[in-house]
Scaffold this motif. Structure first.
Motif: not given
Length: 402
Positions: A23-26, A241-242, A248-254, A357-361
């Motif tokens: 997610s950090l690379f995104v 929302k995200v 928020r995208r990073f937190y969603e991945v976690l 999962v498909y669609g997260i960062a």
């Protein structure tokens, strides 16, 4: 709950760290999220999306998808490989990059610095990406022709095919670098394995079973439609929302990685049954014997037993697909490598996880999850047909249905 002690926390930590890295690379380059194939289709059809074919995007895509797959998420690496090939081709056509500060205006590269040549190079790069992902140069050309570009020519066909062939040859050389001169191992490249007849020279299925294959295809289409509808609704929620916030995208991945890790570890634990490894393998070929060695002894006696659900979850997706394709189960007796209950317990949670999962960062593809879930569903149907037939051998083996 002893299974959820030290091994579980170690597993969870690794999964979360790898997902966070992806997610950090995104976070660094947002357009590197997802597979990249829709963006490349837009580019080939005249929509110039910002930064979609930049070197920075390539680096974030390649590194990110490496961590995405390592994080145990139900994603594939094949879609990002298509995007990566397109970025490499676009960079070669321009002969310059702002990221590295390189410019070759003094050379013949300047002759290709126009939109038409760049578009054709990207089409060739997409074909090379498919060829590198599936070892299918002709499939790569057909992908660019049918799914990608709207502008095509005979000259571009030969260019794309030559590019895809060189890609396959390069991969073949690198993957067999440690092999003795004059010998080559095809197994080192991606494949679905070698399909052999189980009954001598006869086919593994009867002609009338084509109707059953068609029914399974229709059911698979309905499942795919449900997947698309659910993922579309989830995407709309993410957009509202995200997606407007990188944090928020990073937190969603976690959060998603945490849920996937817990579910992936809990499924084999809930199964809680150990199956003896096949012992009578005199008629089995080397491919089947190697697949037996890949079975996972989760909470079982190593080299004697294996956990059916863990063998599908904790192995890489390519191996799991081969296991579903090639393990024998002709319906002539009660023995089975993967039982109906194990396939059912694996299929529904897996496709549910893939939907979320498909669609997260994170950089992610959808080819392999689709193949794996479809193979599990097909083998489940074949196994149930054998049960209805009271194992009299009327239907084809479950691998054929997979």
């Amino acid at each position: 709950l002893h299974a959820f002690q030290s091994p579980f926390w170690t597993f969870l930590l690794y999964q979360l760290v790898f997902a966070a890295c992806a997610s950090l690379f995104v976070y660094i380059e947002p357009v590197s999220a997802g597979s990249g194939i829709p963006e490349i289709k837009c580019f080939l059809n005249g929509i110039d999306l910002p930064r979609i074919v930049r070197v920075k995007t390539l680096l974030c895509k390649v590194m990110g998808v490496t961590f995405s797959v390592a994080a145990g998420l139900p994603v594939g690496k094949e879609g990002p490989m298509v995007h990566s090939g397109a970025v490499v081709a676009a960079g070669i056509s321009q002969g310059r990059t702002k990221f590295w500060g390189v410019d070759t205006s003094f050379s013949k590269y300047s002759d290709f610095r126009n939109d038409r040549e760049k578009r054709d190079f990207v089409a060739c790069g997409a074909a090379a990406g498919v060829a590198s992902a599936f070892n299918a140069p002709i499939g790569g050309v057909l992908f660019s022709l049918e799914e990608g570009a709207s502008y095509w020519s005979t000259r571009l066909t030969w260019r794309a095919f030559f590019c895809a062939m060189i890609t396959l040859g390069t991969m073949f050389t690198i993957r067999n670098f440690d092999t003795a001169f004059g010998y080559a191992e095809i197994d080192k490249l991606f494949s679905f394995g070698e399909f052999n007849s189980l009954t001598g020279e006869h086919s593994n299925f009867s002609i009338w079973e084509l109707l059953l294959f068609g029914v399974i295809g229709c059911l698979g289409g309905l499942i795919g439609a449900c997947f698309n509808a659910a993922n579309e609704a989830l995407t709309l929620w993410r957009m509202a929302k995200v997606n407007h916030s990188k944090k928020r995208r990073f937190y969603e991945v976690l959060v998603v990685s945490l849920g996937v890790s817990i579910l992936s570890y809990a499924m084999p634990y809930v199964w809680g049954r150990c199956t003896e490894l096949p012992s009578d393998m005199q008629d089995w070929n080397n491919q089947e014997k190697n697949l037996v060695e890949a079975l996972v002894p989760f909470q079982c006696i190593p080299k004697k037993e294996y956990n059916e659900v863990a063998s599908l979850i904790f192995t890489d997706a390519d191996t799991a697909i081969k296991q579903l394709f090639h393990f024998r189960e002709s319906g002539e007796d009660d023995s089975s490598t993967f039982s109906s209950a194990a396939l059912f317990l694996f299929f529904f949670p897996y496709i549910l996880m893939a939907t979320v999962v498909y669609g997260i960062a994170v950089p992610s593809g959808l080819f392999v999850p689709s193949l794996l879930s479809g193979a599990a569903f097909g083998r489940l149907c074949g196994h149930l047909l054998h049960k209805l037939d009271h194992t009299s051998g009327t239907f084809a083996d479950s691998g054929t249905y997979a």
